[in-house]
Structures are given as C-alpha cells and as structure tokens.
Design an enzyme around this catalytic site. Sequence first.
Site, PDB file in Angstrom:
ATOM      1  N   TYR A  78       0.851  -1.200   0.000  1.00 25.71           N
ATOM      2  CA  TYR A  78       0.000   0.000   0.000  1.00 25.71           C
ATOM      3  C   TYR A  78       0.880   1.241   0.000  1.00 25.71           C
ATOM      4  CZ  TYR A  78       0.237  -0.371   5.236  1.00 25.71           C
ATOM      5  OH  TYR A  78       0.625  -0.489   6.548  1.00 25.71           O
ATOM      6  N   CYS A  79       0.350   2.307  -0.596  1.00 28.10           N
ATOM      7  CA  CYS A  79       1.092   3.562  -0.783  1.00 28.10           C
ATOM      8  C   CYS A  79       2.481   3.308  -1.374  1.00 28.10           C
ATOM      9  CB  CYS A  79       1.209   4.324   0.537  1.00 28.10           C
ATOM     10  SG  CYS A  79       1.645   6.066   0.323  1.00 28.10           S
TER      11      CYS A  79
END
Length: 279
Positions: A148-149
């Site tokens: 994620y990110c």
Amino acid sequence: MNVVPDLLQQDQWRVIDQSALAVHLSALHSFGMDDTLCASVGGGTASPTARAWVHHDTIVLGIQDTKLPFLEEGLNYIKSQGYQVIVRNSGGLAVVLDEGVLNLTLIFPEREKGIDINRGYDAMWMLIKEMFSDFNKEIEAKEIVGSYCPGSYDLSIGDKKFAGISQRRLRAGVAVQIYLCVNGSGSTRAELIERFYSLSKKNAETKFDYPDINPAVMASLSELLQIDLSIQDVMFRFLHALKNKCNHLFTGELSSDEAALFEAYYDRITERNEKILGD
C-alpha cells in the site's frame, strides 16, 4: 551519495517526542504539527527538528483516495473495523497507523539552493539504515509492487516492505516523514487496505491507478528481524543515531509563537477534512 550526510549533520537537533502522548490525539494533530514546524524551521526561528509520533487505529488517506467511485462503502468498512479516517495534506495514498507503527519526521530548513527531493528521501533512508546497522540486513529503497502507498522510496528487507517515506514542503521548510511498521503483522495491515480499495473501487474505470495490493509483500520490522521490537526500542535507536549527527541534541516542545501557528494549521486541516469527509 556523498551529499546526504550534510543534511543530517546539523549543529543542533531539537527532538519533540510524541510517541506516547499522541496516541490519545487525532492524527490531524500530527499533520498540523509538521506544517507548523515547516514554517518555524523554514523561517529560521527554530532549530532543525525531529518529531516522533504514534496514533491509535487510524487510516490516513491521500487526496487521490478521496476520488474513489464508491468511497463511502470503503469508509464504512474501515469504521466498522474500529478505525478512524483522516485525509492528509501531503502526497501519497492510504496507509495504516496503529500503536505498532512509529512515525518519524525530520524538518530541515530549505537552503538557498534548495533541497533536491531525492536528497530528503536519502537522508531518511541513511538514518534508518544506521539505526538498524547491527542486524546486518540490507535495507533497500525501491518500489515494492503490491504494497500500500507504493513509491520509489519504499524501505524493504528481502523484498518485504516495512516503511514508506513522504515529503511535505511549506514556507521554506522541508518535512521528510516515514512510517515504520515496528511490530504486529504487516500483512494484516495490508489486508485492511486491500479490502478498502476493493469496496471503494470495485471494477470501475478510474483516471488514477490505485495499487493492487498483495499482503504477502508487507511485514513489520519485528517479523523481518525476528526479534520482538517495541516502539521504545526503536526510539532509543533513533535518538542514538541522531545524536551522532549533531553537536547538541535536546528535547523540546513548541514555542509560544509555534503554538499560535499550530492553532491555525490544525484548524485548516480539520476544516479541510470536514469538507472532504463530511464529518
């Protein structure tokens, strides 16, 4: 890489340790704090400052996340899992904060020639490498696809991501922020974000590419180093590494001028969140 040490090497570093106190505050407080410190350090009224912060179960969204077509469904899911939701004022996408995640911010003044964006990232990467140098594990900075990110400065050991770095620039100050998954399960955190995107995007076409998350590529430092690390353990390593980079390391709080600035920056990000999230 020889330009990096002079960014960390400062005459003095002020440390604001909110790794215990901020657990009881909204994460909006931390983003208001970092904007305040950018303004005071950038304006030359405060020393370069390092800040540590930990928040209770919170999902921090990026601006792009708020454009998801079925955002309300994703938000309802997050809240049903006991998490608060905020939207940050710096770049990036959704990340998980909880009491096993330590956030560190380094705030530098931007010199006349400016600080190249990669130089800020490299400074944080070098500091983290020094903090964990005794483990003889290579800490790489590269994008971990499926995390994620994701970004080009994801920090990983053995291709498993444990940290992400972002930057915010404001009024001649540069804030380099990192979240470190210290303990707990990195893949469980990733599963939460995976479900959020699944509900918020479904199969809709979107202008922006959102990550296709593979929880197996994320882990905590405790998992990767096979040792039970606490937030306090990592704080000790952080302070020790920073002490080697300056003549004077001291703890402090906001000055009265900074406290007044903070009220304005905190109000600004709070109002912005109310507009975006409708809370």
